[in-house]
Design a protein around this motif. Structure first.
Motif, PDB file in Angstrom:
ATOM      1  N   TRP A  43       0.823  -1.219   0.000  1.00  0.00           N
ATOM      2  CA  TRP A  43       0.000   0.000   0.000  1.00  0.00           C
ATOM      3  C   TRP A  43       0.845   1.252   0.000  1.00  0.00           C
ATOM      4  CZ3 TRP A  43      -4.600  -1.036  -1.679  1.00  0.00           C
ATOM      5  CH2 TRP A  43      -5.075  -2.341  -1.508  1.00  0.00           C
ATOM      6  N   TYR A  48      -1.732   3.849  -7.350  1.00  0.00           N
ATOM      7  CA  TYR A  48      -2.338   4.254  -8.633  1.00  0.00           C
ATOM      8  C   TYR A  48      -3.738   4.806  -8.380  1.00  0.00           C
ATOM      9  CZ  TYR A  48      -4.477  -0.400  -8.145  1.00  0.00           C
ATOM     10  OH  TYR A  48      -5.159  -1.498  -7.665  1.00  0.00           O
ATOM     11  N   ALA A  52      -7.654   0.517  -4.049  1.00  0.00           N
ATOM     12  CA  ALA A  52      -8.442   0.232  -2.841  1.00  0.00           C
ATOM     13  C   ALA A  52      -8.453  -1.271  -2.642  1.00  0.00           C
ATOM     14  CB  ALA A  52      -9.874   0.740  -3.007  1.00  0.00           C
ATOM     15  N   VAL A  53      -8.796  -1.684  -1.439  1.00  0.00           N
ATOM     16  CA  VAL A  53      -8.809  -3.118  -1.164  1.00  0.00           C
ATOM     17  C   VAL A  53     -10.142  -3.713  -1.606  1.00  0.00           C
ATOM     18  CG1 VAL A  53      -9.707  -2.952   1.203  1.00  0.00           C
ATOM     19  CG2 VAL A  53      -8.187  -4.830   0.598  1.00  0.00           C
ATOM     20  N   ASP A  54     -10.154  -5.011  -1.935  1.00  0.00           N
ATOM     21  CA  ASP A  54     -11.434  -5.611  -2.287  1.00  0.00           C
ATOM     22  C   ASP A  54     -11.855  -6.709  -1.307  1.00  0.00           C
ATOM     23  OD1 ASP A  54      -9.691  -7.466  -3.166  1.00  0.00           O
ATOM     24  OD2 ASP A  54     -10.208  -7.324  -5.284  1.00  0.00           O
ATOM     25  N   ILE A 144       6.344  -6.914 -25.398  1.00  0.00           N
ATOM     26  CA  ILE A 144       5.541  -6.643 -26.592  1.00  0.00           C
ATOM     27  C   ILE A 144       6.474  -6.028 -27.629  1.00  0.00           C
ATOM     28  CG2 ILE A 144       3.563  -5.376 -27.540  1.00  0.00           C
ATOM     29  CD1 ILE A 144       2.326  -5.453 -24.694  1.00  0.00           C
ATOM     30  N   GLY A 177      -7.451  -6.763 -15.255  1.00  0.00           N
ATOM     31  CA  GLY A 177      -7.540  -7.455 -13.972  1.00  0.00           C
ATOM     32  C   GLY A 177      -7.895  -6.505 -12.832  1.00  0.00           C
ATOM     33  N   ALA A 178      -7.568  -6.924 -11.605  1.00  0.00           N
ATOM     34  CA  ALA A 178      -7.970  -6.187 -10.399  1.00  0.00           C
ATOM     35  C   ALA A 178      -7.463  -4.747 -10.393  1.00  0.00           C
ATOM     36  CB  ALA A 178      -7.458  -6.925  -9.166  1.00  0.00           C
ATOM     37  N   GLN A 182      -9.789  -0.798 -11.385  1.00  0.00           N
ATOM     38  CA  GLN A 182      -9.812   0.343 -10.460  1.00  0.00           C
ATOM     39  C   GLN A 182      -9.268   1.603 -11.135  1.00  0.00           C
ATOM     40  OE1 GLN A 182      -7.683  -1.126  -6.966  1.00  0.00           O
ATOM     41  NE2 GLN A 182      -9.576  -1.976  -6.153  1.00  0.00           N
ATOM     42  N   ARG A 199      -7.306  -8.461 -23.258  1.00  0.00           N
ATOM     43  CA  ARG A 199      -6.947  -9.738 -23.894  1.00  0.00           C
ATOM     44  C   ARG A 199      -8.039 -10.753 -23.610  1.00  0.00           C
ATOM     45  NH1 ARG A 199      -1.154 -12.358 -22.729  1.00  0.00           N
ATOM     46  NH2 ARG A 199      -2.027 -12.644 -20.637  1.00  0.00           N
ATOM     47  N   LYS A 285      -9.999 -17.273 -12.188  1.00  0.00           N
ATOM     48  CA  LYS A 285      -9.165 -16.104 -11.890  1.00  0.00           C
ATOM     49  C   LYS A 285      -9.828 -15.401 -10.717  1.00  0.00           C
ATOM     50  CE  LYS A 285      -8.105 -15.331 -16.724  1.00  0.00           C
ATOM     51  NZ  LYS A 285      -7.287 -14.505 -17.591  1.00  0.00           N
ATOM     52  N   ILE A 309      -3.120  -6.989 -29.085  1.00  0.00           N
ATOM     53  CA  ILE A 309      -1.992  -6.098 -29.425  1.00  0.00           C
ATOM     54  C   ILE A 309      -1.061  -6.845 -30.376  1.00  0.00           C
ATOM     55  CG2 ILE A 309      -0.012  -4.844 -28.494  1.00  0.00           C
ATOM     56  CD1 ILE A 309      -1.585  -4.711 -25.808  1.00  0.00           C
ATOM     57  N   THR A 334      -0.619  -5.052 -15.895  1.00  0.00           N
ATOM     58  CA  THR A 334      -0.392  -6.423 -16.357  1.00  0.00           C
ATOM     59  C   THR A 334       0.068  -7.371 -15.251  1.00  0.00           C
ATOM     60  OG1 THR A 334       1.710  -5.505 -17.154  1.00  0.00           O
ATOM     61  CG2 THR A 334       0.014  -5.933 -18.796  1.00  0.00           C
ATOM     62  N   GLY A 335      -0.125  -6.961 -14.009  1.00  0.00           N
ATOM     63  CA  GLY A 335       0.080  -7.884 -12.901  1.00  0.00           C
ATOM     64  C   GLY A 335       1.517  -8.039 -12.443  1.00  0.00           C
ATOM     65  N   PHE A 336       1.769  -9.155 -11.772  1.00  0.00           N
ATOM     66  CA  PHE A 336       3.029  -9.346 -11.047  1.00  0.00           C
ATOM     67  C   PHE A 336       3.606 -10.740 -11.301  1.00  0.00           C
ATOM     68  CE2 PHE A 336       0.415  -6.226  -9.007  1.00  0.00           C
ATOM     69  CZ  PHE A 336       1.311  -5.202  -8.702  1.00  0.00           C
ATOM     70  N   TRP A 452      -2.314 -15.995 -12.680  1.00  0.00           N
ATOM     71  CA  TRP A 452      -1.070 -15.972 -11.916  1.00  0.00           C
ATOM     72  C   TRP A 452      -1.077 -16.999 -10.783  1.00  0.00           C
ATOM     73  CZ3 TRP A 452      -1.415 -14.757  -6.750  1.00  0.00           C
ATOM     74  CH2 TRP A 452      -2.477 -13.949  -6.325  1.00  0.00           C
TER      75      TRP A 452
HETATM   76  P1  NAP Z   1      -3.736  -9.541 -13.033  1.00  0.00           P
HETATM   77  O1  NAP Z   1      -4.977  -9.849 -12.312  1.00  0.00           O
HETATM   78  O2  NAP Z   1      -2.718 -10.608 -13.209  1.00  0.00           O
HETATM   79  O3  NAP Z   1      -4.175  -8.956 -14.434  1.00  0.00           O
HETATM   80  C1  NAP Z   1      -3.231  -8.714 -15.431  1.00  0.00           C
HETATM   81  C2  NAP Z   1      -3.951  -8.296 -16.669  1.00  0.00           C
HETATM   82  O4  NAP Z   1      -2.993  -8.008 -17.666  1.00  0.00           O
HETATM   83  C3  NAP Z   1      -4.867  -9.379 -17.226  1.00  0.00           C
HETATM   84  O5  NAP Z   1      -6.029  -8.811 -17.725  1.00  0.00           O
HETATM   85  C4  NAP Z   1      -4.029  -9.964 -18.356  1.00  0.00           C
HETATM   86  O6  NAP Z   1      -4.784 -10.542 -19.387  1.00  0.00           O
HETATM   87  C5  NAP Z   1      -3.340  -8.723 -18.842  1.00  0.00           C
HETATM   88  N1  NAP Z   1      -2.130  -9.008 -19.601  1.00  0.00           N
HETATM   89  C6  NAP Z   1      -1.000  -9.579 -19.169  1.00  0.00           C
HETATM   90  N2  NAP Z   1      -0.122  -9.673 -20.175  1.00  0.00           N
HETATM   91  C7  NAP Z   1      -0.730  -9.139 -21.269  1.00  0.00           C
HETATM   92  C8  NAP Z   1      -0.348  -8.963 -22.618  1.00  0.00           C
HETATM   93  N3  NAP Z   1       0.846  -9.372 -23.067  1.00  0.00           N
HETATM   94  N4  NAP Z   1      -1.227  -8.392 -23.473  1.00  0.00           N
HETATM   95  C9  NAP Z   1      -2.442  -8.009 -23.039  1.00  0.00           C
HETATM   96  N5  NAP Z   1      -2.867  -8.150 -21.773  1.00  0.00           N
HETATM   97  C10 NAP Z   1      -2.013  -8.711 -20.904  1.00  0.00           C
HETATM   98  O7  NAP Z   1      -2.932  -8.319 -12.377  1.00  0.00           O
HETATM   99  P2  NAP Z   1      -3.470  -7.180 -11.414  1.00  0.00           P
HETATM  100  O8  NAP Z   1      -4.696  -6.600 -11.954  1.00  0.00           O
HETATM  101  O9  NAP Z   1      -2.348  -6.268 -11.103  1.00  0.00           O
HETATM  102  O10 NAP Z   1      -3.854  -7.978 -10.112  1.00  0.00           O
HETATM  103  C11 NAP Z   1      -2.959  -8.937  -9.564  1.00  0.00           C
HETATM  104  C12 NAP Z   1      -3.412  -9.304  -8.178  1.00  0.00           C
HETATM  105  O11 NAP Z   1      -3.086  -8.241  -7.302  1.00  0.00           O
HETATM  106  C13 NAP Z   1      -4.895  -9.501  -8.003  1.00  0.00           C
HETATM  107  O12 NAP Z   1      -5.354 -10.758  -8.390  1.00  0.00           O
HETATM  108  C14 NAP Z   1      -5.060  -9.256  -6.525  1.00  0.00           C
HETATM  109  O13 NAP Z   1      -4.703 -10.392  -5.783  1.00  0.00           O
HETATM  110  C15 NAP Z   1      -4.047  -8.160  -6.283  1.00  0.00           C
HETATM  111  N6  NAP Z   1      -4.734  -6.854  -6.362  1.00  0.00           N
HETATM  112  C16 NAP Z   1      -5.679  -6.592  -5.431  1.00  0.00           C
HETATM  113  C17 NAP Z   1      -6.348  -5.419  -5.480  1.00  0.00           C
HETATM  114  C18 NAP Z   1      -7.373  -5.132  -4.468  1.00  0.00           C
HETATM  115  O14 NAP Z   1      -7.392  -5.641  -3.387  1.00  0.00           O
HETATM  116  N7  NAP Z   1      -8.288  -4.314  -4.796  1.00  0.00           N
HETATM  117  C19 NAP Z   1      -6.094  -4.485  -6.477  1.00  0.00           C
HETATM  118  C20 NAP Z   1      -5.131  -4.780  -7.411  1.00  0.00           C
HETATM  119  C21 NAP Z   1      -4.455  -5.967  -7.349  1.00  0.00           C
HETATM  120  P3  NAP Z   1      -5.374 -12.040 -19.256  1.00  0.00           P
HETATM  121  O15 NAP Z   1      -6.483 -11.969 -18.264  1.00  0.00           O
HETATM  122  O16 NAP Z   1      -5.799 -12.368 -20.627  1.00  0.00           O
HETATM  123  O17 NAP Z   1      -4.230 -12.884 -18.782  1.00  0.00           O
END
Ligand code: NAP
Length: 488
Positions: A43, A48, A52-54, A144, A177-178, A182, A199, A285, A309, A334-336, A452
């Motif tokens: 946090w 960004y 916020a938390v979910d 990419i 994603g998450a 937001q 995607r 997911k 893309i 794009t996550g972690f 992930w």
């Molecule tokens: P994520 O859920 O892993 O989402 C990543 C997104 O990027 C997905 O939509 C994925 O598409 C897309 N992506 C990845 N590579 C790509 C590419 N080459 N081209 C196009 N799209 C691509 O990541 P995140 O949203 O950062 O969340 C990760 C985790 O963090 C969550 O599951 C959660 O545990 C935590 N988080 C929690 C909160 C909260 O509490 N509110 C907020 C944010 C994050 P695909 O779906 O097609 O793979």
């Protein structure tokens, strides 16, 4: 070289929880090493717009540290204020060494101590190390084609540059994603044009967010009422495991009911709605919650881009249909690098017999009770492999591990005949066999998605496949019989 009894790597909720429990156990010779400029973890880093938390705030908090939350789902600023409250209340700020970006940790078999080295050359030694860096701390930016030729600005959601003005800008957010759901509503009204690069669509259910009313806030201040509410929220969330783990096919009822109803209510346009229906089973997911993502997609300056893309060029993104999207900013939502890949631990870990953690795991991250790994004595993970949880609080999972970690660490520090504690391979294998058997039936492996939570072979290395109270039962004590305990 600085010498400690214990080094805690990372100062997010999990690392702070370890520190507080060490204090309670009378162990004071420890430090928290933090990569960032300030302590606080997720946090502190994820600020960004819209962060916020979910998980309901009443549950997304330390069980023993109440806080006068103002909203059902706390926003980043309030959670960070809570984190700082904990740091100051427990006098942990002076225990934190910041900007300590760890390069490697190595077990010295002669001295039975871990040697920790940071990228700027600082060196530390400790009897025990607790790795609390978190598995969602390493931003993943996909490769990419042409990304490095883009002439505009780009950053990951976890590296948001608030000095960059969004006003009137042409922006693309990659990912849905998450984090993305937001960011998109939070910036839609500020940017000129917003392209949401999808995607694959994700299942979204209502958030029903609002400030807590006076009665709810009063209840928070009365301990029995607060605990009752927390137990209620925890129990209701736990019911979801029945579907996620034991009856994944029943999850379709949930998607057809709650999620589809939400989508139909918020997206009247047939074409757009079709593009937003996921093909996987809900829960495979992480289930997203939002009341403002679908409405944001329908704003006149927002476009959902679904062609995929193809590449990035100097001007922006070129989609798979050959359309050029002109951009000033690309946001990677794009996550972690989670436990699903080899970058999950952002430094080298070398244990007994010169074994590296990544080679030992061989692409499938595992741990006993999400905490310990053979050949890596006196090393403990908080929120390690198979401890993620979509239905309840990650803080609950970290707290669940304290009985194991603190008791083992106490042995190392207080008993002269205990120099090493290492989980036996048979206990580790037996635990993980059960985890993988349970995962095979769960929605995370059968729900027809990639996430992930899974490694490249589709094996669940992320989620704990079961009720979180069962995890607590496994992780809340130290059983010497399951460990190799040696004096030399
Ligand atoms: P994520 O859920 O892993 O989402 C990543 C997104 O990027 C997905 O939509 C994925 O598409 C897309 N992506 C990845 N590579 C790509 C590419 N080459 N081209 C196009 N799209 C691509 O990541 P995140 O949203 O950062 O969340 C990760 C985790 O963090 C969550 O599951 C959660 O545990 C935590 N988080 C929690 C909160 C909260 O509490 N509110 C907020 C944010 C994050 P695909 O779906 O097609 O793979």
């Amino acid at each position: 070289m600085k010498q400690y009894d214990v080094l805690i790597l990372g100062s997010g909720f999990a690392g702070l929880t370890v520190a507080i429990h060490l204090n309670k156990a009378g162990i004071s010779n420890y430090a928290l090493l933090e990569r960032e400029e300030k302590p606080g973890g997720t946090w502190q880093v994820n600020h960004y717009p819209g962060a916020a938390v979910d998980v309901l705030s009443s549950l997304y908090s330390l069980s023993f540290e109440p806080y006068p939350w103002t909203e059902r789902y706390a926003k980043q600023a309030e959670i960070l204020a809570y984190t700082n409250h904990i740091i100051d209340k427990h006098s942990l700020r002076d225990k934190c060494e910041t900007q300590a970006d760890i390069e490697n940790i190595t077990f010295d078999e002669e001295k039975n101590r871990w040697h920790v080295r940071t990228r700027d050359g600082r060196e530390y030694s400790a009897k025990a190390v607790v790795n609390s860096v978190g598995h969602l701390s390493q931003p993943s930016i996909p490769h990419i084609k042409g990304a490095d030729t883009f002439a505009g600005k780009s950053f990951h959601t976890a590296r948001w540059d608030h000095n960059y003005s969004l006003d009137g800008k042409r922006v693309a957010v990659i990912g849905t994603g998450a984090s993305s759901i937001q960011v998109v509503p939070a910036i839609a009204d500020h940017v000129g044009q917003l392209h949401v690069m999808q995607r694959s669509p994700h299942w979204i259910i209502p958030r029903h967010d609002r400030p807590l009313n006076r009665f709810e806030r009063f209840c928070q201040s009365v301990t029995p009422l607060r605990l009752l509410n927390r137990a209620w929220v925890y129990s209701i969330n736990e019911l979801r495991v029945l579907g996620l783990q034991y009856f994944p096919s029943a999850m379709r009822l949930f998607s057809n009911g709650v999620a589809m109803k939400h989508l139909r209510a918020q997206v009247p346009d047939n074409n757009l709605r079709k593009q937003l229906i996921p093909s996987y089973v809900i829960g495979c997911k992480r289930i997203l919650i939002s009341d403002d993502y679908y409405p944001a997609l329908q704003k006149p300056n927002v476009v959902l881009e679904t062609a995929g893309i193809d590449h990035i060029n100097e001007r922006g993104i070129v989609d798979s249909d050959g359309k050029q999207i002109e951009l000033d900013l690309i946001v990677y939502a794009t996550g972690f690098h989670a436990f699903s890949n080899r970058q999950c631990v952002p430094f080298d870990v070398v244990g007994r017999e010169g074994r590296t953690l990544m080679d030992y795991w061989n692409d499938t991250a595992q741990a006993y009770a999400g905490t310990t790994v053979p050949y890596f004595p006196n090393l403990f993970f908080t929120n390690g492999p198979n401890t993620s949880i979509g239905h309840t609080s990650a803080i609950y999972m970290a707290e669940s591990q304290m009985g194991y970690i603190i008791n083992a660490v106490k042995q190392l520090i207080t008993k002269s005949n205990v120099a090493r504690i290492e989980i036996k391979e048979e206990a580790y294998n037996e635990y993980n066999k059960a985890i993988h058997a349970a995962s095979k039936k769960s929605v995370w492996e059968t729900g027809n998605c990639s996430s992930w939570y899974q490694n490249q072979s589709g094996i669940n290395t992320g989620v704990y496949p079961g009720f979180s109270f069962n995890f607590r039962r496994a992780a809340n004590h130290y059983d010497p019989d399951k460990h190799l305990v040696s004096s030399t």
